[in-house]
Design a protein around this motif. Structure first.
Motif, PDB file in Angstrom:
ATOM      1  N   ILE A 176      38.153   3.892  55.532  1.00 56.86           N
ATOM      2  CA  ILE A 176      38.986   4.795  54.716  1.00 56.86           C
ATOM      3  C   ILE A 176      38.381   4.949  53.315  1.00 56.86           C
ATOM      4  O   ILE A 176      38.337   6.055  52.754  1.00 56.86           O
ATOM      5  CB  ILE A 176      40.444   4.271  54.661  1.00 56.86           C
ATOM      6  CG1 ILE A 176      41.123   4.399  56.031  1.00 56.86           C
ATOM      7  CG2 ILE A 176      41.255   4.984  53.574  1.00 56.86           C
ATOM      8  CD1 ILE A 176      41.272   5.820  56.555  1.00 56.86           C
ATOM      9  N   LEU A 177      37.880   3.870  52.747  1.00 55.14           N
ATOM     10  CA  LEU A 177      37.255   3.952  51.411  1.00 55.14           C
ATOM     11  C   LEU A 177      35.990   4.803  51.464  1.00 55.14           C
ATOM     12  O   LEU A 177      35.720   5.591  50.548  1.00 55.14           O
ATOM     13  CB  LEU A 177      36.954   2.546  50.884  1.00 55.14           C
ATOM     14  CG  LEU A 177      38.192   1.681  50.628  1.00 55.14           C
ATOM     15  CD1 LEU A 177      37.785   0.253  50.276  1.00 55.14           C
ATOM     16  CD2 LEU A 177      39.072   2.272  49.525  1.00 55.14           C
ATOM     17  N   LYS A 178      35.222   4.674  52.541  1.00 55.93           N
ATOM     18  CA  LYS A 178      34.036   5.523  52.717  1.00 55.93           C
ATOM     19  C   LYS A 178      34.444   6.996  52.777  1.00 55.93           C
ATOM     20  O   LYS A 178      33.785   7.858  52.189  1.00 55.93           O
ATOM     21  CB  LYS A 178      33.297   5.152  54.015  1.00 55.93           C
ATOM     22  CG  LYS A 178      32.334   3.987  53.848  1.00 55.93           C
ATOM     23  CD  LYS A 178      31.904   3.376  55.158  1.00 55.93           C
ATOM     24  CE  LYS A 178      31.120   4.296  56.071  1.00 55.93           C
ATOM     25  NZ  LYS A 178      30.732   3.591  57.326  1.00 55.93           N
ATOM     26  N   SER A 198      40.784  -6.354  43.890  1.00 52.76           N
ATOM     27  CA  SER A 198      39.804  -6.098  42.827  1.00 52.76           C
ATOM     28  C   SER A 198      38.434  -5.697  43.381  1.00 52.76           C
ATOM     29  O   SER A 198      37.667  -5.017  42.699  1.00 52.76           O
ATOM     30  CB  SER A 198      39.691  -7.297  41.901  1.00 52.76           C
ATOM     31  OG  SER A 198      39.347  -8.435  42.648  1.00 52.76           O
ATOM     32  N   ALA A 199      38.130  -6.070  44.626  1.00 56.22           N
ATOM     33  CA  ALA A 199      36.832  -5.688  45.200  1.00 56.22           C
ATOM     34  C   ALA A 199      36.671  -4.166  45.240  1.00 56.22           C
ATOM     35  O   ALA A 199      35.566  -3.636  45.087  1.00 56.22           O
ATOM     36  CB  ALA A 199      36.688  -6.271  46.607  1.00 56.22           C
ATOM     37  N   GLY A 202      34.755  -1.897  42.701  1.00 53.99           N
ATOM     38  CA  GLY A 202      33.313  -1.664  42.769  1.00 53.99           C
ATOM     39  C   GLY A 202      32.926  -0.219  43.003  1.00 53.99           C
ATOM     40  O   GLY A 202      31.853   0.223  42.583  1.00 53.99           O
ATOM     41  N   MET A 203      33.781   0.547  43.677  1.00 54.10           N
ATOM     42  CA  MET A 203      33.432   1.948  43.978  1.00 54.10           C
ATOM     43  C   MET A 203      33.914   2.914  42.901  1.00 54.10           C
ATOM     44  O   MET A 203      33.733   4.127  43.031  1.00 54.10           O
ATOM     45  CB  MET A 203      33.968   2.360  45.353  1.00 54.10           C
ATOM     46  CG  MET A 203      35.473   2.399  45.446  1.00 54.10           C
ATOM     47  SD  MET A 203      36.052   2.862  47.120  1.00 54.10           S
ATOM     48  CE  MET A 203      35.975   4.663  47.034  1.00 54.10           C
ATOM     49  N   ALA A 204      34.501   2.387  41.827  1.00 51.86           N
ATOM     50  CA  ALA A 204      35.059   3.257  40.780  1.00 51.86           C
ATOM     51  C   ALA A 204      34.064   3.480  39.646  1.00 51.86           C
ATOM     52  O   ALA A 204      33.216   2.641  39.371  1.00 51.86           O
ATOM     53  CB  ALA A 204      36.324   2.622  40.212  1.00 51.86           C
ATOM     54  N   ARG A 229      29.481  -1.133  51.147  1.00 51.03           N
ATOM     55  CA  ARG A 229      28.966  -2.424  50.687  1.00 51.03           C
ATOM     56  C   ARG A 229      30.026  -3.286  50.013  1.00 51.03           C
ATOM     57  O   ARG A 229      29.735  -4.381  49.532  1.00 51.03           O
ATOM     58  CB  ARG A 229      27.775  -2.192  49.750  1.00 51.03           C
ATOM     59  CG  ARG A 229      26.654  -1.435  50.481  1.00 51.03           C
ATOM     60  CD  ARG A 229      25.389  -1.407  49.676  1.00 51.03           C
ATOM     61  NE  ARG A 229      24.971  -2.736  49.239  1.00 51.03           N
ATOM     62  CZ  ARG A 229      24.151  -2.943  48.231  1.00 51.03           C
ATOM     63  NH1 ARG A 229      23.696  -1.921  47.519  1.00 51.03           N
ATOM     64  NH2 ARG A 229      23.800  -4.159  47.886  1.00 51.03           N
ATOM     65  N   ILE A 230      31.270  -2.769  49.978  1.00 55.96           N
ATOM     66  CA  ILE A 230      32.349  -3.563  49.390  1.00 55.96           C
ATOM     67  C   ILE A 230      32.759  -4.669  50.357  1.00 55.96           C
ATOM     68  O   ILE A 230      32.874  -4.440  51.552  1.00 55.96           O
ATOM     69  CB  ILE A 230      33.553  -2.645  49.064  1.00 55.96           C
ATOM     70  CG1 ILE A 230      33.172  -1.695  47.928  1.00 55.96           C
ATOM     71  CG2 ILE A 230      34.785  -3.457  48.692  1.00 55.96           C
ATOM     72  CD1 ILE A 230      34.222  -0.659  47.639  1.00 55.96           C
TER      73      ILE A 230
END
Ligand SMILES: Nc1ncnc2c1ncn2[C@@H]1O[C@H](COP(=O)(O)OP(=O)(O)O)[C@@H](O)[C@H]1O
Ligand SMILES: [Mg+2]
Length: 232
Positions: A176-178, A198-199, A202-204, A229-230
């Motif tokens: 979903i994040l991808k 919090s991981a 990393g994509m922000a 990669r998270i």
């Protein structure tokens, strides 16, 4: 700046008791960026997002979205803003159970001024082969893909995601994040995401930590991670 918030305050009254939820929040997000709001449960994250999305109103402060101070809008203008410019994704999908996947999306595209094509967006979220299914026939991750399609089909300026992976297992969360990162790239949609994980920060591009109704930390992330990669 696409979102610019100055000294935002919000409290709720329950009977005689007044709870200060946001105590003077300053916040910004650039156009086309991904912002992540991190914070524990009850810290005021959803309240902040609901004000940005025009679901709720601030008590005081400036809430600039693409140059408009939305605190100054009439109720009707705020409703138009929410309908036309904002896409919402929630933790529990909020799909309409007795409509098919395609129909859930068309409910939104039918009332949009500049909707994207339903089949195109279903392909973009990897659900083109499930157009005639009902939500209960889908996994949680698939339902979240449909809810993202529904939010994106109106071609919103801003996509607001409140704990979008909160009900999903690890590998589905990454998928979903991808997808959200892909939407941000392909459509240039500015995304603001709430999470207590919090991981995901990393994509922000911009990370804000909220604690007790205040921004306790604001971080400009120099190295944005690919969602795949998270790890957590
Ligand atoms: N409509 C409301 N009426 C009264 N209190 C509320 C309302 N919405 C939120 N709150 C209170 O505001 C605080 C922050 O809530 P919320 O913004 O949902 O936090 P978070 O999303 O970080 O978990 C909580 O203490 C919650 O009980
Ligand atoms: Mg919340």
């Amino acid at each position: 700046m696409f979102i610019k918030i100055d000294n935002l305050k919000k409290s709720y009254k329950t009977g005689e008791i007044k709870t200060e939820v946001l105590k003077g929040v300053d916040f910004y997000l650039e156009r086309g960026h991904v912002g992540v709001i991190l914070g524990p449960s009850g810290s005021g994250k959803s309240t902040l997002m609901n004000i940005i999305g025009g679901i709720d109103r601030a008590d005081s402060g400036y809430v600039g979205i693409d140059g408009t101070d939305i605190t100054k809008l009439s109720d009707n203008a705020l409703t138009d803003y929410r309908r036309e410019q904002i896409g919402f994704v929630f933790q529990f999908y909020n799909l309409i159970p007795n409509l098919t996947v395609g129909e859930n999306i068309e409910v939104v595209s039918n009332i949009s001024k500049t909707p994207l094509n339903t089949d195109e967006i279903l392909t973009a979220v990897g659900m083109d082969n499930k157009k005639y299914r009902f939500p209960k026939e889908l996994s949680g991750g698939e339902q979240q893909r449909v809810s993202i399609a529904r939010a994106v089909v109106k071609n919103p300026k801003l996509l607001l995601c409140d704990e979008p992976t909160g009900a999903l297992d690890y590998s589905t969360s990454i998928e979903i994040l991808k997808l959200l990162q892909q939407i941000n790239k392909d459509y240039g949609t500015t995304i603001l995401m709430i999470t207590h994980n919090s991981a995901i920060g990393g994509m922000a591009n911009e990370i804000y930590k909220v604690r007790n109704g205040e921004i306790s930390d604001a971080i400009a992330n120099e190295i944005v991670q690919s969602a795949e990669r998270i790890e957590w």
